[in-house]
Design an enzyme around this catalytic site. Structure first.
Site, PDB file in Angstrom:
ATOM      1  N   CYS A  16       0.566 104.896  51.189  1.00 50.82           N
ATOM      2  CA  CYS A  16      -0.383 103.868  51.633  1.00 50.82           C
ATOM      3  C   CYS A  16      -0.739 103.961  53.121  1.00 50.82           C
ATOM      4  O   CYS A  16      -1.900 103.798  53.496  1.00 50.82           O
ATOM      5  CB  CYS A  16       0.139 102.474  51.293  1.00 50.82           C
TER       6      CYS A  16
ATOM      7  N   GLY B  20       4.556  96.760  50.677  1.00 43.06           N
ATOM      8  CA  GLY B  20       4.663  98.218  50.559  1.00 43.06           C
ATOM      9  C   GLY B  20       5.956  98.651  49.894  1.00 43.06           C
ATOM     10  O   GLY B  20       6.061  99.766  49.384  1.00 43.06           O
TER      11      GLY B  20
ATOM     12  N   VAL C 215       2.039  97.177  42.714  1.00 44.65           N
ATOM     13  CA  VAL C 215       0.866  98.064  42.641  1.00 44.65           C
ATOM     14  C   VAL C 215       0.205  97.940  41.270  1.00 44.65           C
ATOM     15  O   VAL C 215      -1.018  97.764  41.157  1.00 44.65           O
ATOM     16  CB  VAL C 215       1.253  99.535  42.907  1.00 44.65           C
TER      17      VAL C 215
ATOM     18  N   HIS D  27      -1.052  96.914  55.904  1.00 50.08           N
ATOM     19  CA  HIS D  27      -0.384  97.682  56.959  1.00 50.08           C
ATOM     20  C   HIS D  27      -1.333  97.790  58.167  1.00 50.08           C
ATOM     21  O   HIS D  27      -2.537  98.018  58.001  1.00 50.08           O
ATOM     22  CB  HIS D  27      -0.083  99.110  56.487  1.00 50.08           C
TER      23      HIS D  27
ATOM     24  N   ASN E 150      -2.398  97.626  51.703  1.00 49.27           N
ATOM     25  CA  ASN E 150      -1.630  98.739  51.117  1.00 49.27           C
ATOM     26  C   ASN E 150      -1.632  98.709  49.603  1.00 49.27           C
ATOM     27  O   ASN E 150      -1.514  99.755  48.959  1.00 49.27           O
ATOM     28  CB  ASN E 150      -0.186  98.710  51.632  1.00 49.27           C
TER      29      ASN E 150
ATOM     30  N   THR F  35       3.738  95.683  35.626  1.00 47.83           N
ATOM     31  CA  THR F  35       4.297  94.401  36.090  1.00 47.83           C
ATOM     32  C   THR F  35       4.594  94.413  37.590  1.00 47.83           C
ATOM     33  O   THR F  35       4.963  93.393  38.154  1.00 47.83           O
ATOM     34  CB  THR F  35       5.622  94.105  35.352  1.00 47.83           C
ATOM     35  N   GLY F  36       4.476  95.567  38.245  1.00 42.64           N
ATOM     36  CA  GLY F  36       4.875  95.702  39.645  1.00 42.64           C
ATOM     37  C   GLY F  36       3.769  95.290  40.607  1.00 42.64           C
ATOM     38  O   GLY F  36       2.664  94.904  40.205  1.00 42.64           O
TER      39      GLY F  36
ATOM     40  N   ARG G 195       3.282 114.476  45.227  1.00 46.62           N
ATOM     41  CA  ARG G 195       2.195 114.613  46.222  1.00 46.62           C
ATOM     42  C   ARG G 195       2.134 115.975  46.900  1.00 46.62           C
ATOM     43  O   ARG G 195       1.057 116.486  47.176  1.00 46.62           O
ATOM     44  CB  ARG G 195       2.331 113.520  47.291  1.00 46.62           C
TER      45      ARG G 195
ATOM     46  N   SER H 204      10.335  94.421  30.379  1.00 49.16           N
ATOM     47  CA  SER H 204       9.037  93.730  30.397  1.00 49.16           C
ATOM     48  C   SER H 204       8.311  93.782  29.058  1.00 49.16           C
ATOM     49  O   SER H 204       7.192  93.255  28.949  1.00 49.16           O
ATOM     50  CB  SER H 204       8.133  94.344  31.464  1.00 49.16           C
TER      51      SER H 204
HETATM   52  N1  LIG Z   1       3.670  98.894  47.227  1.00 50.70           N
HETATM   53  C1  LIG Z   1       2.802  99.702  47.816  1.00 50.70           C
HETATM   54  O1  LIG Z   1       2.063  99.344  48.748  1.00 50.70           O
HETATM   55  C2  LIG Z   1       2.690 101.123  47.343  1.00 50.70           C
HETATM   56  C3  LIG Z   1       1.644 101.898  47.837  1.00 50.70           C
HETATM   57  C4  LIG Z   1       1.514 103.206  47.398  1.00 50.70           C
HETATM   58  C5  LIG Z   1       2.410 103.699  46.481  1.00 50.70           C
HETATM   59  N2  LIG Z   1       3.434 102.923  46.019  1.00 50.70           N
HETATM   60  C6  LIG Z   1       4.344 103.504  45.032  1.00 50.70           C
HETATM   61  O2  LIG Z   1       4.063 102.918  43.762  1.00 50.70           O
HETATM   62  C7  LIG Z   1       5.268 102.800  43.005  1.00 50.70           C
HETATM   63  C8  LIG Z   1       5.459 101.360  42.550  1.00 50.70           C
HETATM   64  O3  LIG Z   1       5.571 100.528  43.690  1.00 50.70           O
HETATM   65  P1  LIG Z   1       5.554  98.931  43.595  1.00 50.70           P
HETATM   66  O4  LIG Z   1       5.512  98.491  44.997  1.00 50.70           O
HETATM   67  O5  LIG Z   1       4.531  98.448  42.643  1.00 50.70           O
HETATM   68  O6  LIG Z   1       7.039  98.643  42.968  1.00 50.70           O
HETATM   69  P2  LIG Z   1       7.541  97.398  42.112  1.00 50.70           P
HETATM   70  O7  LIG Z   1       6.811  96.154  42.474  1.00 50.70           O
HETATM   71  O8  LIG Z   1       9.018  97.425  42.247  1.00 50.70           O
HETATM   72  O9  LIG Z   1       7.151  97.767  40.591  1.00 50.70           O
HETATM   73  C9  LIG Z   1       7.791  98.803  39.877  1.00 50.70           C
HETATM   74  C10 LIG Z   1       7.183  98.932  38.482  1.00 50.70           C
HETATM   75  O10 LIG Z   1       7.779 100.050  37.826  1.00 50.70           O
HETATM   76  C11 LIG Z   1       8.293  99.631  36.568  1.00 50.70           C
HETATM   77  N3  LIG Z   1       9.485 100.406  36.201  1.00 50.70           N
HETATM   78  C12 LIG Z   1      10.643 100.514  36.889  1.00 50.70           C
HETATM   79  N4  LIG Z   1      11.526 101.293  36.201  1.00 50.70           N
HETATM   80  C13 LIG Z   1      10.894 101.675  35.075  1.00 50.70           C
HETATM   81  C14 LIG Z   1      11.272 102.477  33.953  1.00 50.70           C
HETATM   82  N5  LIG Z   1      12.464 103.048  33.878  1.00 50.70           N
HETATM   83  N6  LIG Z   1      10.372 102.657  32.962  1.00 50.70           N
HETATM   84  C15 LIG Z   1       9.154 102.091  33.019  1.00 50.70           C
HETATM   85  N7  LIG Z   1       8.731 101.315  34.057  1.00 50.70           N
HETATM   86  C16 LIG Z   1       9.594 101.116  35.066  1.00 50.70           C
HETATM   87  C17 LIG Z   1       8.615  98.170  36.761  1.00 50.70           C
HETATM   88  O11 LIG Z   1       8.706  97.548  35.502  1.00 50.70           O
HETATM   89  P3  LIG Z   1       9.681  96.273  35.227  1.00 50.70           P
HETATM   90  O12 LIG Z   1       8.961  95.090  35.795  1.00 50.70           O
HETATM   91  O13 LIG Z   1       9.763  96.260  33.748  1.00 50.70           O
HETATM   92  O14 LIG Z   1      10.966  96.572  35.922  1.00 50.70           O
HETATM   93  C18 LIG Z   1       7.409  97.714  37.586  1.00 50.70           C
HETATM   94  O15 LIG Z   1       6.307  97.529  36.737  1.00 50.70           O
HETATM   95  C19 LIG Z   1       6.395 103.331  43.900  1.00 50.70           C
HETATM   96  O16 LIG Z   1       6.620 104.692  43.594  1.00 50.70           O
HETATM   97  C20 LIG Z   1       5.815 103.193  45.283  1.00 50.70           C
HETATM   98  O17 LIG Z   1       6.359 104.141  46.184  1.00 50.70           O
HETATM   99  C21 LIG Z   1       3.585 101.639  46.414  1.00 50.70           C
END
Ligand SMILES: NC(=O)c1ccc[n+]([C@@H]2O[C@H](COP(=O)([O-])OP(=O)(O)OC[C@H]3O[C@@H](n4cnc5c(N)ncnc54)[C@H](OP(=O)(O)O)[C@@H]3O)[C@@H](O)[C@H]2O)c1
Length: 349
Positions: A129, A160, A15, A244, A317, A12-13, A100, A41
């Site tokens: 990223c 990001g 990424v 980015h 990103n 749902t997030g 990592r 979710s």
């Molecule tokens: N954004 C970027 O550009 C990027 C790039 C590279 C790496 N990352 C890494 O990827 C990860 C996710 O980033 P994001 O930007 O996608 O964050 P985000 O939009 O906040 O999404 C977080 C996701 O994790 C789920 N989640 C949170 N707590 C959980 C739990 N206890 N059990 C199961 N699922 C859980 C959330 O589900 P709910 O909706 O149910 O809360 C949601 O699907 C992070 O570690 C981030 O550092 C991000």
């Protein structure tokens, strides 16, 4: 349908939802797709391949029988659940920072070091990223003339940080334009119409942020240079929704003319050179958003040093910086028959 049972954790997030898009776009061989997220979710219908899939709550039951999981649910979830997923038989491609720099975990960029995936023990990490897009552009330069030192300044979008940060920039922008106060929540200061020299956190006693430390350490691990490669990074958050941008000063070992660099990068996998600045042709964040390639422009000689070039590198990103590379790594695993957990696995470590 033939293929793998694929889990997408964090579906749902920001990424995870992009991972769903990229899996469908690239026709990844899937027999069943299992989106996983938090209890909040469970039961949500998520768009996938022109239809919908139902999201399950992450739990011991929902992770059984998966062949491959692309995991993007944050470091603390990954620290606990990646070994559990591996123990349940799934190979995990993890987008979080938690694994990592672990010695037993390959850190893989598909165009740069795909061979590193060969030694996996059930878990492969996807780089940060801002590191990802930079190393795609640097690898051909490293292989041709060597690199001694990098001085990096980033201009990073709010996507990001995730979904809540995207909403914070929208909300604050509307508030400021309406003459109301813009209350910060995700970031320590207002992000709308502002620039924050602060990406992620300052750990006790360190005057570099965790994002800057990641860029330095992960770049060396992926390029295999060790400490020989000097790196100085300053990461800034800008009020941009996607992609980015980075200014990178590259000090090479052997001289490299700007034209030769342009030719080298134009022939490199995953790179698009867009470099005719007088005609207004250079990569920008809004134009690169939604693209899988890394874009490079403003390639020019640094007038202060005969072996330095300046590059402007822009990447989405959420795509190459996260989802696209994770799916490309999964494709490498499929091509090389590596979608299996070897013994001893990381779960046993
Ligand atoms: N954004 C970027 O550009 C990027 C790039 C590279 C790496 N990352 C890494 O990827 C990860 C996710 O980033 P994001 O930007 O996608 O964050 P985000 O939009 O906040 O999404 C977080 C996701 O994790 C789920 N989640 C949170 N707590 C959980 C739990 N206890 N059990 C199961 N699922 C859980 C959330 O589900 P709910 O909706 O149910 O809360 C949601 O699907 C992070 O570690 C981030 O550092 C991000």
């Amino acid at each position: 349908m033939s293929g793998y049972r694929v889990g997408v954790l964090g579906a749902t997030g920001a990424v995870g939802s992009t991972v769903l898009d990229v899996l469908a776009e690239r026709s990844f061989p899937i027999s069943e797709l299992v989106p996983l997220a938090s209890e909040r979710s469970a039961g949500k219908r998520l768009p996938f391949a022109g239809g919908e899939v139902e999201c399950l709550a992450l739990g011991e039951e929902s992770i059984q029988g998966l062949d491959l999981v692309i995991s993007s649910a944050g470091g603390s979830v990954s620290s606990e659940w990646a070994p559990r997923l591996v123990a349940a038989g799934a190979v995990v491609v993890d987008n979080t920072s938690f694994w990592r720099m672990h010695d037993d975990v390959p850190l893989v960029v598909s165009e740069v070091n795909p061979d590193a995936a060969e030694g996996h023990r059930g878990l492969i990490a996807n780089p940060n990223c801002s590191t990802m897009q930079m190393v795609v552009a640097l690898k051909p330069i490293l292989d041709t003339v060597g690199i001694e030192r990098l001085v990096i300044s980033t201009y990073q979008s709010v996507s990001g940080t995730g979904q809540r940060a995207i909403e914070e920039l929208s909300g604050q922008s509307r508030a400021v334009l309406a003459g109301d106060a813009a209350k910060p929540d995700v970031y320590p200061h207002q992000i709308a119409f502002n620039v924050l020299p602060h990406v992620e956190t300052f750990k006790d006693g360190d005057d570099y942020t965790t994002e800057e430390r990641k860029m330095m350490a992960e770049t060396r691990k992926i390029l295999g240079t060790g400490d020989e490669l000097g790196i100085s990074a300053t990461c800034a958050r800008v009020p941009v929704f996607g992609a980015h941008s980075e200014s990178v000063n590259v000090q090479t070992r052997e001289p490299l003319e700007a034209d030769a660099c342009r030719e080298l990068l134009a022939a490199a996998p995953g790179v698009v050179v867009l470099d005719d600045p007088a005609a207004g042709a250079y990569p920008t964040a809004t134009e690169v958003t939604g693209r899988d390639e890394v874009f490079v422009g403003r390639i020019r000689r640094d007038p202060s040093h005969e072996r330095c070039l300046n590059l402007w590198i822009v990447g989405d990103n959420l795509r190459k910086g996260a989802a696209t590379n994770a799916v490309q790594v999964a494709e490498v695993l499929v091509e090389r028959d590596l979608v299996r957990v070897p013994e001893p696995s990381l779960a046993a470590a």
